[in-house]
Design an enzyme around this catalytic site. Structure first.
Site, PDB file in Angstrom:
ATOM      1  N   SER A 450      28.214  32.763  71.582  1.00 22.72           N
ATOM      2  CA  SER A 450      29.515  33.412  71.487  1.00 22.72           C
ATOM      3  C   SER A 450      29.320  34.871  71.860  1.00 22.72           C
ATOM      4  CB  SER A 450      30.039  33.326  70.048  1.00 22.72           C
ATOM      5  OG  SER A 450      30.123  31.983  69.663  1.00 22.72           O
ATOM      6  N   CYS A 643      34.080  31.291  62.455  1.00 21.36           N
ATOM      7  CA  CYS A 643      33.005  31.106  63.427  1.00 21.36           C
ATOM      8  C   CYS A 643      31.668  30.909  62.726  1.00 21.36           C
ATOM      9  CB  CYS A 643      32.919  32.301  64.375  1.00 21.36           C
ATOM     10  SG  CYS A 643      31.568  32.147  65.557  1.00 21.36           S
ATOM     11  N   ASP A 688      35.385  28.616  66.160  1.00 18.73           N
ATOM     12  CA  ASP A 688      34.325  28.670  67.161  1.00 18.73           C
ATOM     13  C   ASP A 688      33.063  28.296  66.388  1.00 18.73           C
ATOM     14  OD1 ASP A 688      32.818  29.233  69.433  1.00 18.73           O
ATOM     15  OD2 ASP A 688      32.725  31.376  69.053  1.00 18.73           O
ATOM     16  N   TRP A 690      29.488  25.715  65.645  1.00 22.38           N
ATOM     17  CA  TRP A 690      28.434  24.929  66.291  1.00 22.38           C
ATOM     18  C   TRP A 690      27.464  24.382  65.265  1.00 22.38           C
ATOM     19  CZ3 TRP A 690      29.011  30.267  67.027  1.00 22.38           C
ATOM     20  CH2 TRP A 690      28.066  31.083  66.391  1.00 22.38           C
TER      21      TRP A 690
END
Ligand code: FAD
Length: 690
Positions: A450, A643, A688, A690
């Protein structure tokens, strides 16, 4: 289409090459260089090739197409494995096809004695992968326009479906679910179940293996296929190019494509073509010895690339020399690591996953994911090539017993070379055809980060914030180390002339092929994302980003700071940040103070240190403490961003937000969850993760 002269030359070359491969080149001396153009030819053919899947099937005599929608290579890998298995076990004429390479109007003209498989990954917020966007739009549209007037439109289509997803995301496996629904609606016939693999639970490979056996059974029944003893057939022919040395200008030593080989890389830079970017500066963000987090500034001013705050940058890593050596050694390739070889697909629909002529060393270092988790199916394949009976028995057991495999392999984070060395007690695996290695190991994938800079402030300088993956594992001598982050660490150590660089890092060939990355460069490309600040800067924003999850929010905060400096008004900007200790891993501390100076009361940093007090405090707890304020801001249409860690944090934050809405608005939890869902649908809640 007919074969052109070049194809015939190439085919003849493969034939001779195959002879050369099996005779180890003894019967055969090359006078001319018939392979020189083989990769160029393959690429040229790609450029001019048909987008008509029926034409392709007919010309290549195929009866089973495996389409894939893949972002990180796993779906593509599974598609290849299905192709391989369909051929070797059932004699199907299979081909793998990138969804992006074909048109879909004539899916209705595929006859019912053929079968189409879809292997579809879901990406991010339930989105299709980049290569599947057009297909997804087409197939899920109100009434897709097909070539014929069939009723129902896809009444002739037999299909098989497997999805790759992650249950920690809101839209779990939505690609395969929605495509399956759409195909059913259009009257297509599914064979077997629509499988779903779950990366979130870490069971992707096992879900795939468990799905495919009943699927094959159903398919064999439906199509009247007879199962046969599967014998290994190579997909690729390998030709030793004795007349070429590695320094010959046409030999690829890790260059990703022809332009890079010729020294004339130019845009567009994308997933097929990285930009070799200078790293302007790099430094450490943590103040503890045993953990590293890197800040890097990557200069894209020499390229035509651009980015927007909130986008991602992909870093193309290379493997550490230590692991490359281990891999070459166990397959007994060390002696010929620098031999030049050409690799050609032995059948026209297979793609060689890297350009050739090249060397074994370059293939392993730049193109293969040699450190990744081992595929159990690949282990079963390799059993046939074991160096002795004992190893063969162990491989067969590992390949067929999932719990045993898990306890031996996954728990230790073994990669293929480490596992093979343990199984054979160090004996080399000389019998494994190199084609089997190419088929069994996925392509080395770029890693996404990011972007942590603001494009308003620095449009041509991209920063990343990356924590270095290092894990001590009991029972393993050395720690597990991540491929890309240790590569970045090595670059940082070199750039800063670190007096005590990591010995592992020193084994990376960070100068790149032919020293082309000298002067501290890293190959990258930019991927645009939907994770964006509100277009109206006066809207309040609430950001939740513990650990490296803070990366895009550094960009967001800097962007708003820059706006104020430019005389613009901005809305309330709250950042929830968490880490272990204020003295260890509190990133960008000084920068937040600088932001505060400019943004004043409009900026607030809320901190959660998990290891400072008697009780662990996480960002979720801080959110709850601010329930009233958060609710009020959301009523003023604040945007809410999360995030970082998908597995736990993002999910909990989602739940906590619903609890906040429920208690503050005195509504039921169900109703509150519904509101959070609506916020997501309206892009007011963005993730966002992961
Ligand atoms: P890898 O070698 O890829 O290993 C990663 C993990 O895979 C390991 O920790 C382990 O769990 C597993 N694994 C690998 N090999 C094995 C094995 N042999 N056996 C068992 N398990 C294994 N990261 C950041 O630090 N900052 C960011 O801003 C950031 N943004 C991201 C944005 C997006 C959209 C995505 C998708 C990811 C982002 N990441 C970010 C994560 C990043 O892309 C990488 O995954 C991460 O840096 C690790 O890469 P690596 O190559 O060092 O580790």
């Amino acid at each position: 289409a007919e074969l052109d002269t070049l194809d015939i030359i190439v085919l003849a070359a493969i034939l001779l090459g195959t002879v050369a491969y099996f005779t180890k080149g003894k019967l055969w001396g090359v006078t001319k260089d018939p392979y020189a153009n083989s990769f160029a030819a393959a690429n040229g053919a790609r450029a001019g090739k048909t987008r008509n899947i029926i034409e392709k099937m007919e010309e290549s005599g195929k009866n089973c197409i495996i389409f894939y929608g893949s972002q990180t290579g796993t779906a593509e890998d599974y598609a290849s494995r299905l192709a391989k298995e369909g051929k070797s076990r059932f004699g199907l004429e299979t081909m793998v096809a990138d969804l992006e390479d074909y048109d879909y109007e004539n899916l209705d003209a595929i006859p019912s004695d053929k079968v189409v498989m879809f292997v579809l990954a879901t990406y991010g917020e339930g989105e299709p992968t980049d290569n599947a966007v057009d297909f997804y739009e087409f197939i899920t549209s109100e009434s897709p326009s097909f070539s014929l007037d069939n009723d129902p439109p896809l009444g002739n289509l037999n299909y098989v479906a497997f999805g790759l997803g992650n249950n920690t995301y809101e839209h779990y496996n939505s690609m395969v679910r929605n495509v399956n629904k759409a195909l059913q609606k259009l009257g297509a016939h599914r064979i077997g179940e629509a499988g779903e693999g779950d990366d979130g639970a870490g069971t992707m490979e096992e879900d795939f293996l468990a799905w495919k056996d009943p699927m094959w059974k159903a398919l064999a029944e439906k199509m009247g296929l007879e199962e046969r003893e599967a014998v290994y057939e190579p997909v690729f022919g390998i030709v030793e190019r004795d007349n070429l040395t590695p320094d010959a200008p046409e030999v690829y030593l890790g260059e990703p494509n022809k332009m890079h080989l010729d020294g004339t890389p130019k845009g567009p830079f994308n997933a097929h073509n990285p930009y070799i970017a200078p790293i302007q500066k790099s430094y450490e963000l943590f103040s503890v010895k045993d953990r590293n987090c890197l800040h890097m500034e990557i200069d894209i001013s020499g390229s035509n690339m651009s980015y927007q705050t909130g986008d991602h940058i992909a870093v193309w890593p290379t493997n550490a020399g230590e692991e490359v050596d281990r891999f070459l050694d166990i397959f007994d390739l060390t002696g010929k690591r620098h031999n030049v070889i050409s690799v050609k697909a032995l059948e026209p629909t297979a793609k060689v996953p890297f350009p050739t002529p090249t060397t074994y060393d370059a293939i392993v270092r730049y193109h293969m994911e040699i450190c990744a988790p081992v595929s159990r199916q690949f282990i079963a394949t390799l059993a046939a090539f074991a160096p002795d009976e004992e190893s063969k028995a162990e491989m067969t057991k590992l390949g067929s017993d999932k719990d045993y495999f898990h306890s031996k392999v996954n728990v230790q984070y073994l990669n293929i070379a480490r596992l093979l060395a343990i199984v054979s007690k160090g004996k080399k695996w000389t019998n494994v055809p190199f084609s089997a290695i190419i088929e069994g190991i996925t392509k080395l994938q770029p890693r996404y980060y990011s972007i942590s800079s603001s494009s308003l402030e620095q449009p041509k300088m991209i920063s990343i914030t990356a924590v270095v993956e290092t894990q001590e594992l009991p029972g393993r001598g050395d720690p597990f180390r991540g491929v890309a982050t240790n590569y970045l660490l090595a670059l940082k150590e070199k750039q800063n002339g670190d007096p005590n660089p990591s010995p592992f890092g020193l084994t990376y060939e960070i100068m790149g092929p032919r020293n082309k990355y000298d002067g501290i460069h890293v190959p990258v490309h930019v991927r645009h994302s939907n994770f964006k600040l509100p277009s109206d800067p006066t809207k309040p924003v609430i950001m939740v980003g513990p650990g490296t999850g803070v990366a895009p929010f550094r960009g967001f905060v800097r962007e708003r700071k820059k706006m104020v400096e430019n005389g613009q008004a901005v809305g309330k900007t709250i950042l929830f940040f968490g880490c272990r200790k204020s003295t260890e891993d509190f990133m960008y501390e000084r920068e937040w103070e600088e932001a505060k100076q400019v943004l004043g009361d409009q900026f607030e940093l809320v901190l959660a240190f998990s290891r400072e007090g008697p009780k662990k405090v996480y960002v979720q707890h801080r959110l709850k403490e601010r329930a009233k304020e958060i609710n009020e801001l959301l009523q003023q249409k604040a945007y809410f961003y999360v995030c970082g860690d998908a597995a736990n944090m993002a999910r909990e934050v989602n739940a906590v937000l619903a609890q906040i809405l429920s208690s503050e608005r005195s509504i039921s939890e169900e109703r509150a969850e519904e509101i959070v869902k609506q916020m997501r649908a309206a892009n007011q809640y963005q993730e966002d993760v992961w």
